[in-house]
Design a protein around this motif. Structure first.
Motif, short mmCIF file in Angstrom:
data_model
loop_
_atom_site.label_atom_id
_atom_site.label_comp_id
_atom_site.label_asym_id
_atom_site.label_seq_id
_atom_site.Cartn_x
_atom_site.Cartn_y
_atom_site.Cartn_z
N SER A 2 0.86 -1.17 0.00
CA SER A 2 0.00 0.00 0.00
C SER A 2 0.90 1.23 0.00
N THR A 21 -6.75 -0.22 2.13
CA THR A 21 -5.30 -0.39 2.17
C THR A 21 -4.89 -1.76 1.65
N ALA A 30 -5.35 -1.83 -2.12
CA ALA A 30 -4.27 -1.10 -2.80
C ALA A 30 -3.01 -1.95 -2.90
#
Length: 114
Positions: free
Chosen positions: A47, A82, A85
Motif C-alpha cells: 500500500s 489499504t 491497494a
C-alpha cells in the motif's frame, strides 16, 4: 509442360516449415520452464503507506498478506482500502513480470496475438 512440386511446396518452403516447427518446439520448452519459474516467484505489492504488503507468485496466486499493527487502528473500511491497494500493486507487478517474460520467450517470432 509444367513441372509439379509435390503439395505446392518448393524445397525452400519445406526448410521454412521445418524451421518454424523447431522454433515452436523451443517456445514450448521455454514456456514449461517459464511456468515453473513463475510459480516460484515472490512478487510483493505494498500500500502507499507501507502498512500492508501482499505477496503473489508470478501467476498472480496469493502467497501471503502482512498487515502492520498500525493499520489495524484505521478501522475496517480504511483497512479494506489499504489491503486492496496492496493487492492491486502486487497484481500489476506480477502481470508486468509475466508479460515481460513472455515477450522475451517469443522475441523474434511472428506469432499472431503476441
Amino acid at each position: 509442360m509444367s513441372q509439379k512440386q509435390g503439395f505446392g511446396f518448393g524445397l525452400g518452403k519445406m526448410k521454412e516449415l521445418a524451421e518454424a516447427f523447431k522454433k515452436a518446439q523451443q517456445v514450448q520448452e521455454g514456456a514449461k520452464k517459464l511456468q515453473e519459474e513463475l510459480e516460484q516467484m515472490q512478487i510483493e505489492g505494498k500500500s502507499q503507506d507501507g502498512l500492508v504488503k501482499v505477496v503473489l507468485n508470478g501467476n498472480q496466486e496469493p502467497r501471503s498478506v502482512v498487515i502492520s499493527p498500525d493499520a489495524l487502528g484505521q478501522g475496517a473500511e480504511a483497512l479494506s482500502a489499504t489491503v486492496a491497494a496492496a493487492m492491486k500493486d502486487a497484481y500489476e507487478k506480477s502481470t508486468a513480470t509475466m508479460r515481460s517474460r513472455m515477450e522475451e520467450l517469443t522475441s523474434g517470432l511472428e506469432l499472431p496475438g503476441l
